[in-house]
Motif scaffolding. Sequence first.
Motif, PDB file in Angstrom:
ATOM      1  N   PRO A  84       0.791  -1.225   0.000  1.00 46.30           N
ATOM      2  CA  PRO A  84       0.000   0.000   0.000  1.00 46.30           C
ATOM      3  C   PRO A  84       0.827   1.280   0.000  1.00 46.30           C
ATOM      4  O   PRO A  84       0.469   2.246  -0.687  1.00 46.30           O
ATOM      5  CB  PRO A  84      -0.841  -0.115   1.280  1.00 46.30           C
ATOM      6  N   ASP A  85       1.931   1.326   0.748  1.00 47.54           N
ATOM      7  CA  ASP A  85       2.742   2.546   0.787  1.00 47.54           C
ATOM      8  C   ASP A  85       3.316   2.877  -0.586  1.00 47.54           C
ATOM      9  O   ASP A  85       3.492   4.052  -0.923  1.00 47.54           O
ATOM     10  CB  ASP A  85       3.859   2.439   1.831  1.00 47.54           C
ATOM     11  N   LEU A  86       3.582   1.875  -1.404  1.00 42.23           N
ATOM     12  CA  LEU A  86       4.098   2.109  -2.752  1.00 42.23           C
ATOM     13  C   LEU A  86       2.963   2.326  -3.750  1.00 42.23           C
ATOM     14  O   LEU A  86       3.052   3.203  -4.612  1.00 42.23           O
ATOM     15  CB  LEU A  86       4.989   0.945  -3.189  1.00 42.23           C
ATOM     16  N   LEU A  87       1.898   1.541  -3.645  1.00 42.69           N
ATOM     17  CA  LEU A  87       0.753   1.702  -4.546  1.00 42.69           C
ATOM     18  C   LEU A  87       0.204   3.127  -4.493  1.00 42.69           C
ATOM     19  O   LEU A  87      -0.134   3.703  -5.532  1.00 42.69           O
ATOM     20  CB  LEU A  87      -0.349   0.709  -4.177  1.00 42.69           C
ATOM     21  N   ARG A  88       0.137   3.700  -3.316  1.00 42.65           N
ATOM     22  CA  ARG A  88      -0.392   5.071  -3.167  1.00 42.65           C
ATOM     23  C   ARG A  88       0.431   6.095  -3.951  1.00 42.65           C
ATOM     24  O   ARG A  88      -0.060   7.163  -4.287  1.00 42.65           O
ATOM     25  CB  ARG A  88      -0.427   5.475  -1.700  1.00 42.65           C
ATOM     26  N   ARG A  89       1.667   5.768  -4.262  1.00 46.59           N
ATOM     27  CA  ARG A  89       2.563   6.721  -4.922  1.00 46.59           C
ATOM     28  C   ARG A  89       2.511   6.653  -6.446  1.00 46.59           C
ATOM     29  O   ARG A  89       3.014   7.564  -7.109  1.00 46.59           O
ATOM     30  CB  ARG A  89       3.983   6.508  -4.427  1.00 46.59           C
ATOM     31  N   TRP A  90       1.924   5.586  -7.020  1.00 49.45           N
ATOM     32  CA  TRP A  90       1.951   5.501  -8.481  1.00 49.45           C
ATOM     33  C   TRP A  90       0.648   5.062  -9.134  1.00 49.45           C
ATOM     34  O   TRP A  90       0.430   5.337 -10.321  1.00 49.45           O
ATOM     35  CB  TRP A  90       3.058   4.544  -8.935  1.00 49.45           C
TER      36      TRP A  90
ATOM     37  N   GLN B 283      -5.626   9.921  -7.575  1.00 55.81           N
ATOM     38  CA  GLN B 283      -4.837   9.560  -6.398  1.00 55.81           C
ATOM     39  C   GLN B 283      -5.519   8.417  -5.672  1.00 55.81           C
ATOM     40  O   GLN B 283      -6.732   8.439  -5.459  1.00 55.81           O
ATOM     41  CB  GLN B 283      -4.713  10.775  -5.469  1.00 55.81           C
ATOM     42  N   LEU B 284      -4.728   7.441  -5.288  1.00 55.60           N
ATOM     43  CA  LEU B 284      -5.235   6.317  -4.503  1.00 55.60           C
ATOM     44  C   LEU B 284      -5.373   6.801  -3.059  1.00 55.60           C
ATOM     45  O   LEU B 284      -4.381   7.071  -2.391  1.00 55.60           O
ATOM     46  CB  LEU B 284      -4.254   5.149  -4.613  1.00 55.60           C
ATOM     47  N   VAL B 285      -6.605   6.943  -2.590  1.00 58.28           N
ATOM     48  CA  VAL B 285      -6.848   7.493  -1.254  1.00 58.28           C
ATOM     49  C   VAL B 285      -7.201   6.413  -0.237  1.00 58.28           C
ATOM     50  O   VAL B 285      -7.148   6.652   0.962  1.00 58.28           O
ATOM     51  CB  VAL B 285      -7.934   8.590  -1.284  1.00 58.28           C
ATOM     52  N   ASP B 286      -7.573   5.247  -0.721  1.00 56.14           N
ATOM     53  CA  ASP B 286      -7.855   4.102   0.151  1.00 56.14           C
ATOM     54  C   ASP B 286      -7.166   2.901  -0.472  1.00 56.14           C
ATOM     55  O   ASP B 286      -7.381   2.607  -1.649  1.00 56.14           O
ATOM     56  CB  ASP B 286      -9.358   3.863   0.273  1.00 56.14           C
ATOM     57  N   CYS B 287      -6.321   2.238   0.285  1.00 52.34           N
ATOM     58  CA  CYS B 287      -5.577   1.106  -0.259  1.00 52.34           C
ATOM     59  C   CYS B 287      -5.443   0.051   0.829  1.00 52.34           C
ATOM     60  O   CYS B 287      -4.664   0.208   1.757  1.00 52.34           O
ATOM     61  CB  CYS B 287      -4.200   1.570  -0.743  1.00 52.34           C
TER      62      CYS B 287
END
Length: 164
Positions: free
Chosen positions: A38-44, A51-55
Amino acid sequence: MTSGDRELTVTTPTDREIVLSRAFDAPAGLVFDALTRPDLLRRWFGARGWQLVDCQVDLRVGGAWRFGSRGPGGEEMAHGGIYQVIEPARRLVYTERYDDQSYPGDTLISHRLAERAGVTTLTSTIRYATPEGRDRVLRYPMRRGVTEGYRRLDDLLAERIEAR
């Protein structure tokens, strides 16, 4: 050639599938992490302006995932599914369904990662429940959105390699 110059290849091998393929200048382990953390998915993850706001990721066979994204005009989109196969740095398979889906059934997504000389090719096979579902998705701006997300992923991977 840098991965910023690499093109996304889109093919339709069957009436229910779309196959996306793209090479990244990074080891397969880093690419796999970017698909599952999740910490990486939110960035790309997502097209430009989204923007990925919930992951949420429960990375285990049978575990669920859920993504919520917000667009430039405040639009929202959410989707999720269940992990079927997890082979770190090699393969990831899961189901997918959008909350406001415009086509029937669950989609099965299968990512294969193949690394050679520090370059990883990610091949994603997306299998729709019906030919009509696949055809509907082909009318969306999928190529543009995936290309924009993968450019963001290029930047993230380069940053992580430099930090090593």
